[in-house]
Design a protein around this motif. Structure first.
Motif, PDB file in Angstrom:
ATOM      1  N   ARG A 180       8.855   4.419   6.956  1.00 43.01           N
ATOM      2  CA  ARG A 180       8.707   3.791   8.109  1.00 43.01           C
ATOM      3  C   ARG A 180       7.391   4.162   8.996  1.00 43.01           C
ATOM      4  N   GLN A 181       7.286   5.675   8.820  1.00 42.52           N
ATOM      5  CA  GLN A 181       6.200   6.098   9.833  1.00 42.52           C
ATOM      6  C   GLN A 181       4.979   5.783   9.300  1.00 42.52           C
ATOM      7  N   LYS A 182       4.688   5.718   7.913  1.00 42.64           N
ATOM      8  CA  LYS A 182       3.504   5.508   7.274  1.00 42.64           C
ATOM      9  C   LYS A 182       3.443   3.961   7.496  1.00 42.64           C
ATOM     10  N   LEU A 183       4.333   2.993   7.341  1.00 41.47           N
ATOM     11  CA  LEU A 183       4.022   1.524   7.600  1.00 41.47           C
ATOM     12  C   LEU A 183       3.517   1.236   9.036  1.00 41.47           C
ATOM     13  N   LYS A 184       4.224   1.981   9.991  1.00 43.33           N
ATOM     14  CA  LYS A 184       3.909   1.791  11.334  1.00 43.33           C
ATOM     15  C   LYS A 184       2.389   2.236  11.481  1.00 43.33           C
ATOM     16  N   ALA A 185       2.071   3.231  10.899  1.00 37.78           N
ATOM     17  CA  ALA A 185       0.830   3.762  10.930  1.00 37.78           C
ATOM     18  C   ALA A 185      -0.433   2.972  10.665  1.00 37.78           C
ATOM     19  N   GLN A 242       0.954  -1.285   0.212  1.00 32.62           N
ATOM     20  CA  GLN A 242      -0.015   0.065  -0.237  1.00 32.62           C
ATOM     21  C   GLN A 242       0.748   1.193  -0.090  1.00 32.62           C
ATOM     22  N   LEU A 243       2.175   1.093   0.286  1.00 34.17           N
ATOM     23  CA  LEU A 243       2.985   2.368   0.414  1.00 34.17           C
ATOM     24  C   LEU A 243       3.183   2.706  -1.030  1.00 34.17           C
ATOM     25  N   GLU A 244       3.170   4.064  -1.179  1.00 32.51           N
ATOM     26  CA  GLU A 244       3.393   4.834  -2.421  1.00 32.51           C
ATOM     27  C   GLU A 244       4.982   4.315  -2.953  1.00 32.51           C
ATOM     28  N   PRO A 245       4.997   4.221  -4.260  1.00 35.64           N
ATOM     29  CA  PRO A 245       6.433   3.867  -4.760  1.00 35.64           C
ATOM     30  C   PRO A 245       7.284   4.729  -4.231  1.00 35.64           C
ATOM     31  N   LYS A 246       7.107   6.032  -4.267  1.00 27.80           N
ATOM     32  CA  LYS A 246       8.295   6.956  -3.818  1.00 27.80           C
ATOM     33  C   LYS A 246       8.809   6.596  -2.371  1.00 27.80           C
ATOM     34  N   TYR A 247       7.993   6.043  -1.579  1.00 23.86           N
ATOM     35  CA  TYR A 247       8.717   5.428  -0.212  1.00 23.86           C
ATOM     36  C   TYR A 247       8.856   4.342  -0.259  1.00 23.86           C
ATOM     37  N   ARG A 248       8.060   3.438  -1.171  1.00 26.06           N
ATOM     38  CA  ARG A 248       8.598   2.009  -0.966  1.00 26.06           C
ATOM     39  C   ARG A 248      10.083   1.705  -1.682  1.00 26.06           C
ATOM     40  N   GLU A 249      10.219   2.302  -2.662  1.00 27.17           N
ATOM     41  CA  GLU A 249      11.501   1.980  -3.430  1.00 27.17           C
ATOM     42  C   GLU A 249      12.767   2.189  -2.728  1.00 27.17           C
ATOM     43  N   PRO A 250      12.999   3.544  -1.868  1.00 27.36           N
ATOM     44  CA  PRO A 250      14.283   3.491  -1.206  1.00 27.36           C
ATOM     45  C   PRO A 250      14.202   2.616   0.087  1.00 27.36           C
ATOM     46  N   LEU A 251      13.052   2.172   0.451  1.00 28.51           N
ATOM     47  CA  LEU A 251      13.132   1.248   1.555  1.00 28.51           C
ATOM     48  C   LEU A 251      13.339  -0.142   1.116  1.00 28.51           C
ATOM     49  N   LEU A 252      12.932  -0.401  -0.038  1.00 28.36           N
ATOM     50  CA  LEU A 252      13.488  -1.772  -0.530  1.00 28.36           C
ATOM     51  C   LEU A 252      14.787  -1.713  -0.794  1.00 28.36           C
TER      52      LEU A 252
END
Lengths: 240, 170
Positions: free
Chosen positions: B154-159, B113-123
């Motif tokens: 991380r904040q969004k995932l935790k939320a 569900q995370l937007e790509p702009k957040y998901r990609e750096p996290l990956l």
């Protein structure tokens, strides 16, 4: 470093903690607890992201790659084969063109032959009769009468597919090239191509051909060569 | 049959990195079959330009760059009939297997569900093990921007996860 800065840095990369961050954490119970929670979250995140890889994925990739590579090598080999076929075709076509030139009408071949041996026209010194007789002997041609005088060049030459004795007789108006083609009998005829004239005359089971820019000596030379080759010095019946 | 050193190098590359690349592809597109295709295409492209790989240590980053380009190219070429990850419902568990009903599946659904702009750096950080500077180079961003995106990811995932867990408890 304050707690806000520590947690901002930790939230961006929990597994890399600088010495300054470590110093802050050791002196702050709240951030120490936050650090432990962050590492727990990272562990859960890493485990969740670690989805199962389909069985045999590496083998399938290698199979596709090696198959494509073999196909590409095969294509390269096929291209080389086509290149070889093309080279053979070019050679065949080239040879055919050469063959066509070989089977051009005799007068054109005789004129073309002059271009192959331009040195034949440079000398005006008469050769010894013995040397000219030797050329005829090489072609298996018996000489019945004496040779004409003043032959400055004599070589056994192939003209197209025909054997010949190629000679040059200098005349005041320019050299006359004389070919004798033993075993090749043709009809009598006069031909012209550009500035060059050719007379072909059947003579002694062969053909005598005279090639020159000026034709005024053709009759005399024909008669003279008939004397040499047939033993009689007239011009054949039906002469032009 | 003699195997060339180039082929041996490629074999080693595939065996060492196919798992990482597949997982990265999976989290980029959210589709197992498409992820396999992407991984395969990326490796085939890598084979064609294998001479460009000079250092063993750079192999993973090099492959991920190829994979990201392949992914972008794929979406330029055609649109796929894949699940719109924004439509994934965390509470819709009926379609999930019993195994997926655990903690991991909740984190996975949140990740999709995370937007790509957040998901990609996290990956890149969690799967690839890259530093913020390396991620910034890969994504052609500034290091500060990458740090912000990672923090927010991380904040969004935790939320999302805390909301889901509280709903699960209710």
């Amino acid at each position: 470093m304050n707690c806000l800065e520590y947690r901002r840095l930790l939230g961006s990369d929990p597994r890399r903690e600088s010495a300054e961050m470590q110093a802050h954490r050791r002196g702050c119970n709240g951030c120490s607890s936050h650090h432990a929670q962050a590492l727990g979250f990272e562990l859960a995140l890493k485990r969740a992201l670690n989805v199962a890889v389909p069985d045999g994925l590496a083998e399938r990739i290698l199979l596709v790659q090696t198959t494509a590579e073999r196909g590409s090598n095969g294509r390269r080999r096929r291209q080389l084969r086509w290149l070889a076929v093309a080279a053979v075709l070019v050679a065949v076509v080239g040879l055919s063109v050469f063959q066509l030139r070989v089977f051009e009408p005799l007068p054109q071949q005789l004129i073309a032959h002059l271009g192959h041996e331009p040195e034949s026209l440079l000398t005006h010194t008469a050769l010894p009769a013995q040397e000219v007789e030797q050329r005829f002997a090489q072609r298996g041609v018996p000489l019945i009468g004496p040779l004409p005088e003043g032959i400055s060049y004599a070589q056994p030459c192939p003209v197209g597919m025909l054997a010949s004795v190629h000679m040059v007789m200098p005349e005041p108006e320019g050299p006359v090239t004389v070919f004798y083609l033993p075993g090749h009998e043709t009809e009598r005829g006069n031909f012209a191509s550009g500035t060059m004239h050719v007379r072909a005359v059947p003579m002694a089971k062969g053909t005598l051909a005279l090639v020159a820019a000026d034709t005024r000596h053709f009759d005399a030379l024909e008669a003279r060569w008939r004397l040499t080759l047939e033993g009689r010095g007239d011009i054949a019946a039906g002469a032009l | 049959m003699r195997v060339s050193s180039r082929q041996r190098q490629f074999d080693a590359l595939v065996r060492a990195h196919n798992g990482d690349l597949y997982r990265y592809a999976y989290w980029l597109c959210g589709d197992p079959a498409l992820a396999q295709d992407l991984t395969q295409e990326a490796f085939l492209r890598a084979w064609r330009s294998l001479d460009a790989l000079r250092e063993t240590d750079a192999a993973k980053a090099w492959l991920i760059t190829i994979l990201r380009r392949e992914h972008a190219r794929l979406y330029e070429r055609k649109s796929f009939d894949t699940t719109d990850i924004s439509e994934l419902d965390l509470d819709d568990r009926d379609s999930l297997s019993p195994e997926q009903l655990g903690e991991d599946s909740i984190v996975r659904a949140a990740m999709l569900q995370l937007e790509p702009k957040y998901r990609e750096p996290l990956l890149l950080q969690v799967l690839g093990g890259f530093s913020c500077e390396e991620i910034a180079r890969e994504l052609d961003l500034g290091a500060a921007a990458v740090m912000t995106q990672l923090f927010r990811a991380r904040q969004k995932l935790k939320a999302m996860l805390s909301g889901d867990r509280s709903e699960a408890r209710a």
